[in-house]
Design a protein around this motif. Structure first.
Motif, PDB file in Angstrom:
ATOM      1  N   GLU A  75      -5.474  -3.229  -0.570  1.00  0.00           N
ATOM      2  CA  GLU A  75      -6.863  -3.359  -0.119  1.00  0.00           C
ATOM      3  C   GLU A  75      -7.789  -2.450  -0.903  1.00  0.00           C
ATOM      4  OE1 GLU A  75      -7.326  -2.767   4.101  1.00  0.00           O
ATOM      5  OE2 GLU A  75      -5.698  -4.173   4.496  1.00  0.00           O
ATOM      6  N   VAL A 113      -6.194   1.803  10.453  1.00  0.00           N
ATOM      7  CA  VAL A 113      -6.483   3.223  10.271  1.00  0.00           C
ATOM      8  C   VAL A 113      -7.783   3.601  10.969  1.00  0.00           C
ATOM      9  CG1 VAL A 113      -7.040   4.989   8.578  1.00  0.00           C
ATOM     10  CG2 VAL A 113      -5.233   3.330   8.093  1.00  0.00           C
ATOM     11  N   VAL A 156       3.100  -2.623   5.317  1.00  0.00           N
ATOM     12  CA  VAL A 156       1.763  -2.233   5.725  1.00  0.00           C
ATOM     13  C   VAL A 156       1.144  -1.316   4.686  1.00  0.00           C
ATOM     14  CG1 VAL A 156       0.417  -1.495   7.678  1.00  0.00           C
ATOM     15  CG2 VAL A 156       2.757  -2.230   8.016  1.00  0.00           C
ATOM     16  N   LEU A 196      -8.079  15.985  12.237  1.00  0.00           N
ATOM     17  CA  LEU A 196      -8.442  14.974  13.211  1.00  0.00           C
ATOM     18  C   LEU A 196      -7.260  14.195  13.718  1.00  0.00           C
ATOM     19  CD1 LEU A 196     -11.663  14.560  13.246  1.00  0.00           C
ATOM     20  CD2 LEU A 196     -11.059  12.197  12.900  1.00  0.00           C
ATOM     21  N   VAL A 197      -6.378  13.835  12.835  1.00  0.00           N
ATOM     22  CA  VAL A 197      -5.282  12.973  13.245  1.00  0.00           C
ATOM     23  C   VAL A 197      -3.947  13.514  12.777  1.00  0.00           C
ATOM     24  CG1 VAL A 197      -4.597  10.583  13.425  1.00  0.00           C
ATOM     25  CG2 VAL A 197      -6.903  11.133  12.711  1.00  0.00           C
ATOM     26  N   ILE A 199      -1.706   8.361   8.350  1.00  0.00           N
ATOM     27  CA  ILE A 199      -2.182   8.033   9.706  1.00  0.00           C
ATOM     28  C   ILE A 199      -1.432   6.828  10.235  1.00  0.00           C
ATOM     29  CG2 ILE A 199      -4.149   7.117  10.987  1.00  0.00           C
ATOM     30  CD1 ILE A 199      -5.961   8.884   9.264  1.00  0.00           C
ATOM     31  N   LEU A 200      -1.294   5.832   9.379  1.00  0.00           N
ATOM     32  CA  LEU A 200      -0.570   4.630   9.805  1.00  0.00           C
ATOM     33  C   LEU A 200       0.893   4.948  10.086  1.00  0.00           C
ATOM     34  CD1 LEU A 200      -1.789   1.610   7.706  1.00  0.00           C
ATOM     35  CD2 LEU A 200      -1.645   1.810  10.191  1.00  0.00           C
ATOM     36  N   ILE A 229       1.915   6.436  13.310  1.00  0.00           N
ATOM     37  CA  ILE A 229       2.019   5.502  14.430  1.00  0.00           C
ATOM     38  C   ILE A 229       3.303   4.677  14.304  1.00  0.00           C
ATOM     39  CG2 ILE A 229       0.953   3.538  15.569  1.00  0.00           C
ATOM     40  CD1 ILE A 229      -0.660   6.035  15.872  1.00  0.00           C
ATOM     41  N   ALA A 286      -4.946  -3.417   6.759  1.00  0.00           N
ATOM     42  CA  ALA A 286      -4.395  -2.142   7.203  1.00  0.00           C
ATOM     43  C   ALA A 286      -5.489  -1.100   7.418  1.00  0.00           C
ATOM     44  CB  ALA A 286      -3.384  -1.637   6.188  1.00  0.00           C
ATOM     45  N   SER A 320       0.018  -3.138   1.782  1.00  0.00           N
ATOM     46  CA  SER A 320      -1.221  -3.823   2.106  1.00  0.00           C
ATOM     47  C   SER A 320      -2.408  -2.874   2.027  1.00  0.00           C
ATOM     48  CB  SER A 320      -1.091  -4.401   3.508  1.00  0.00           C
ATOM     49  OG  SER A 320      -2.359  -4.668   4.034  1.00  0.00           O
ATOM     50  N   LEU A 321      -2.202  -1.678   2.566  1.00  0.00           N
ATOM     51  CA  LEU A 321      -3.275  -0.685   2.534  1.00  0.00           C
ATOM     52  C   LEU A 321      -3.669  -0.372   1.086  1.00  0.00           C
ATOM     53  CD1 LEU A 321      -4.993   1.221   4.269  1.00  0.00           C
ATOM     54  CD2 LEU A 321      -3.191   2.921   4.022  1.00  0.00           C
ATOM     55  N   ARG A 326      -3.998   9.881   2.886  1.00  0.00           N
ATOM     56  CA  ARG A 326      -4.237  10.304   4.261  1.00  0.00           C
ATOM     57  C   ARG A 326      -4.136   9.115   5.213  1.00  0.00           C
ATOM     58  NH1 ARG A 326     -10.272  11.066   6.150  1.00  0.00           N
ATOM     59  NH2 ARG A 326     -10.040   8.816   5.907  1.00  0.00           N
ATOM     60  N   ASP A 327      -4.804   8.020   4.851  1.00  0.00           N
ATOM     61  CA  ASP A 327      -4.776   6.848   5.724  1.00  0.00           C
ATOM     62  C   ASP A 327      -3.364   6.301   5.848  1.00  0.00           C
ATOM     63  OD1 ASP A 327      -7.416   7.181   6.080  1.00  0.00           O
ATOM     64  OD2 ASP A 327      -8.068   5.432   4.932  1.00  0.00           O
TER      65      ASP A 327
END
Lengths: 255, 255
Positions: free
Chosen positions: B218, A46, B211, B109-110, B140-141, B144, A42, B214-215, B136-137
């Motif tokens: 990780e 990102v 997801v 940024l996003v 971001i995911l 989307i 994932a 998973s993030l 934050r990440d």
DNA sequence: GTTGACCCTGACCGTGCGTCAGGGTTGAAG
DNA sequence: CTTCAACCCTGACGCACGGTCAGGGTCAAC
């Protein structure tokens, strides 16, 4: 775990783009599975989305890595820099559009409207298209070599075509353009022109004429001879008087 | 006769440019002299100037030859076409500038400003930078995968940090991020969270969570275990009741 | 086993020249 | 006669951002 196409779809880019980013080191290569396929986590999604966010804003790929890891201050500076570049590019394209708009008609391509008007007058008088093109090309050159020369040229041309005798001489020149250099008509024309030139000695003799002579010579052997003979006779007249200072015209533009 | 550098100077371009035009067939190769040097006549200068006039106006080289020899009608059409392309390009760059301008701060940024505000609140509460980045990440995911999810996330997060008990649990999770998965603190935390989860069963269980799991996995082995165990226990509770329909969460996102 | 959808690497294409490498020519000065 | 600067030549790589083959493996379902 995501395959490359799933990752690409997630970020809205092509598979090729992802591989390109690997190649330039923007996105780290992920682990491979048993058959050599890339497998993404994932975090990669990102990262890719963040990269695209910058890329979509016009940040060059080469700068994205630095920009992403920059402190707020340098980040802002980089953005300002990139924005400046974008602005310059836009200004340039706007200038292009302006010029495109100015290039409406055919010969207007390079020449001011008044010059085009004279060329059209020549066409109306029966001057051959070929000679008109030659005059046009001569103007194109002169515009570069001596940008201020246009008004005088316009005046001179118009004066010439206001005078029937001169116009007749001009048209006669036009007619011999395709003659062989030793055609008797060329000889007769030379005599006529020479007589006329004697009256107007010294009117024009700038060094730029070299290039024009050359242009004319390139387009017609008959005219080439015509110019050579006239220059030769003129020089003889001049050396007979002043002795020096006149070698220029003849030696001028020969290979 | 002109050498290549003289020709180039006349038209205001570099020698390389002239050779490039030869290469692409835009300008014909001239004669060579005894030593192989290119020798140009005046006509070449005229041609080159005309080419540059178009090129300077943004006409692509590939189209200049066609444009120069076009009839007035098609000429005008080609120009209009090129102008349209220039306009599109300008619009695109303008859009880039707009986005650049929108990318002022770091996480901006996003992410929308409200989300950034929540992240800043977390920082204020003592959440580690690493966990904030993870959140934050995740955002971001999710932006989307489910663009409408932001308001709810903001509400939920704020509600959580308004409640001291939940905030304590969150901070406890944050603290074990770097523990080994079998650290006793992780075990104790699991029990606490499990108890809390029982009260809130069914609050959240969309497939997108895969997801996110998973993030999270990780980024921290400890959290990975935490999630696994909690999911496992939750599943047992569910199968004990409904029998089927719950295999999804656990098998979810494993390689 | 076969088909269709994916995956891999490697490489060329386009834009408009800049730039370097490696080597000849010319013309003036010493 | 040598030397030196200033030209000239061809050939080839580089840039930004991928698109688009080519040639060949892999996976999943029928």
């Amino acid at each position: 775990m995501l395959t490359i196409s799933q990752l690409a779809a997630t970020a809205g880019v092509t598979v090729r783009t992802v591989r390109h980013y690997h190649q330039v080191g923007l996105l780290p290569e992920p682990e491979r599975d048993a058959s050599g396929y890339r497998r993404y986590g994932a975090q990669a999604a990102v990262d890719l989305i963040r990269i695209r966010t910058l890329a979509d804003a016009g940040v060059p790929l080469a700068r994205i890595d630095a920009v992403m890891h920059a402190e707020p201050a340098e980040f802002a500076a980089a953005m300002a820099d990139i924005d400046g570049e974008l602005r310059r590019r836009i200004d340039q394209l706007t200038e292009h559009r302006r010029r495109i708009a100015a290039l409406s008609g055919g010969e207007r391509l390079v020449l001011p409207a008044e010059v085009v008007a004279v060329l059209d007058r020549m066409r109306g008088l029966g001057v051959s298209e070929r000679t008109v093109r030659l005059e046009r090309d001569a103007r194109i050159l002169m515009q570069i070599l001596d940008p201020g020369s246009a008004p005088r040229w316009i005046r001179d041309k118009n004066a010439r075509f206001d005078d029937p005798a001169k116009t007749r001489l001009y048209l006669a020149c036009d007619e011999v353009i395709d003659c062989a250099p030793d055609d008797p008509r060329v000889g007769r024309l030379i005599d006529e022109l020479d007589a006329w030139q004697i009256e107007h000695e010294g009117d024009i003799s700038q060094p730029e004429l070299k290039v024009l002579d050359s242009l004319i010579a390139e387009s017609s052997p008959a005219w080439q001879r015509l110019i050579e003979v006239l220059n030769h006779r003129a020089e003889r007249r001049r050396t007979a008087v002043s002795g020096t200072a006149a070698r220029r015209r003849v030696a001028s533009f020969d290979p």
